[in-house]
Design a protein around this motif. Structure first.
Motif, short mmCIF file in Angstrom:
data_model
loop_
_atom_site.label_atom_id
_atom_site.label_comp_id
_atom_site.label_asym_id
_atom_site.label_seq_id
_atom_site.Cartn_x
_atom_site.Cartn_y
_atom_site.Cartn_z
N GLY A 1 17.33 84.92 46.86
CA GLY A 1 15.90 84.93 47.18
C GLY A 1 15.32 86.32 47.34
O GLY A 1 14.09 86.49 47.27
N MET A 2 16.17 87.31 47.53
CA MET A 2 15.67 88.66 47.81
C MET A 2 14.82 89.25 46.70
O MET A 2 13.76 89.86 46.98
CB MET A 2 16.86 89.58 48.16
CG MET A 2 17.43 89.29 49.54
SD MET A 2 19.09 89.98 49.83
CE MET A 2 18.79 91.72 49.64
N PRO A 3 15.17 89.11 45.41
CA PRO A 3 14.32 89.70 44.36
C PRO A 3 12.92 89.08 44.30
O PRO A 3 11.98 89.70 43.77
CB PRO A 3 15.09 89.42 43.06
CG PRO A 3 16.51 89.23 43.50
CD PRO A 3 16.41 88.55 44.84
N LYS A 4 12.75 87.86 44.81
CA LYS A 4 11.45 87.18 44.77
C LYS A 4 10.55 87.59 45.93
O LYS A 4 9.36 87.29 45.93
CB LYS A 4 11.67 85.66 44.81
CG LYS A 4 12.52 85.12 43.67
CD LYS A 4 11.85 85.33 42.33
CE LYS A 4 12.67 84.69 41.21
NZ LYS A 4 12.05 84.91 39.89
N TRP A 5 11.14 88.24 46.91
CA TRP A 5 10.36 88.60 48.10
C TRP A 5 9.48 89.80 47.81
O TRP A 5 9.94 90.80 47.27
CB TRP A 5 11.30 88.91 49.26
CG TRP A 5 10.60 89.26 50.55
CD1 TRP A 5 10.43 90.50 51.07
CD2 TRP A 5 9.97 88.35 51.44
NE1 TRP A 5 9.74 90.44 52.25
CE2 TRP A 5 9.44 89.12 52.51
CE3 TRP A 5 9.80 86.97 51.47
CZ2 TRP A 5 8.76 88.55 53.57
CZ3 TRP A 5 9.12 86.39 52.52
CH2 TRP A 5 8.62 87.19 53.55
N ARG A 6 8.19 89.68 48.17
CA ARG A 6 7.27 90.80 48.00
C ARG A 6 7.15 91.52 49.34
O ARG A 6 6.39 91.11 50.21
CB ARG A 6 5.90 90.31 47.51
CG ARG A 6 5.96 89.62 46.15
CD ARG A 6 6.36 90.61 45.05
NE ARG A 6 6.52 89.93 43.76
CZ ARG A 6 7.66 89.52 43.26
NH1 ARG A 6 8.79 89.72 43.96
NH2 ARG A 6 7.74 88.94 42.09
N SER A 7 7.90 92.58 49.47
CA SER A 7 7.99 93.27 50.74
C SER A 7 6.63 93.84 51.15
O SER A 7 5.89 94.38 50.33
CB SER A 7 9.01 94.40 50.67
OG SER A 7 9.18 95.01 51.91
N GLY A 8 6.33 93.69 52.44
CA GLY A 8 5.10 94.27 52.97
C GLY A 8 3.91 93.35 52.85
O GLY A 8 2.82 93.69 53.32
#
Length: 232
Positions: free
Chosen positions: A222-229
């Motif tokens: 799931g990490m690559p799909k997360w839009r940080s910030g």
């Protein structure tokens, strides 16, 4: 390599050195080695009592000293109190854990999850007494604080390493800390489950490790799909 660039010994290396000292006949030990051997004997005596089911808060200084083969007054040559002994156990436990987890991350992100779980499982198998102490030491305020501090340090070191992965370079510090805490909390739960398994029950340990690996892989997927910030 000069003295300034020599790496600090890991907790596991220090335990190996302590075992080497104990293997020497008493007459061949230096004064410093005898002192270290007694210190380790006191720590191991406390660990054995905790592994047998006693909580750290109910330990008595006299019983620990007796099990270590020293008189109670000798205890104070090594520790000011049982609480100081407990803090030394916390430091030993997490120092070796941090070194082990750092080593698991070196090959890269693809191998990090299975290798971390594999190393964690082996670490608990080899140090059940230490981890029984960590899990059963929740009554002491100072020990709870020390354990929480060490867990935060593990998560912080993980966040620093994660920031080096290309897919995470744009992540905010808060988000890196968040996902690191997810990893570490999952690992702590895995430790608790491993301790509940009977010693030597390799089948149950393998089941626990397999579930832990799947859980951590789900987070990684799931990490690559997360839009940080951004808010979700």
């Amino acid at each position: 390599m000069n003295a300034r660039t020599q790496p600090e010994p890991t907790g596991a290396q220090e335990l190996d050195e302590a075992a080497t000292i104990r293997s020497l006949p008493a007459e061949r030990r230096t004064q410093a080695q005898r002192r270290e051997a007694t210190r380790q004997a006191l720590m191991e005596a406390a660990l054995l009592r905790i592994q047998a089911g006693e909580s750290f808060d109910t330990l008595s200084l006299r019983s620990v000293a007796r099990d270590a083969g020293v008189v109670p007054t000798a205890f104070y040559r090594h520790f000011a109190s049982l609480e100081e002994l407990g803090l030394a156990l916390v430091d030993d436990s997490f120092r070796s854990l941090r070194a082990m987890l750092r080593g698991a991350r070196e090959p890269g992100p693809d191998a990090a999850v299975p290798l971390s779980v594999e190393n964690l499982t082996a670490h608990v198998q080899q140090n059940r007494d230490y981890w029984s102490f960590i899990v059963r030491s929740q009554g002491s305020t100072h020990l709870r604080h020390a354990i929480r501090t060490e867990i935060r340090l593990v998560a912080s070191e993980l966040a620093t390493d994660l920031a080096r992965f290309p897919v995470l370079r744009e992540w905010t510090t808060d988000d890196l800390q968040m996902v690191s805490s997810l990893f570490v909390n999952s690992m702590i739960s895995t430790v608790e489950e491993l301790l509940e398994a009977a010693p030597g029950d390799t089948r149950r340990e393998a089941e626990i490790a397999a579930v832990a690996t799947k859980q951590l892989r789900l987070v990684v997927l799931g990490m690559p799909k997360w839009r940080s910030g951004t808010r979700r």
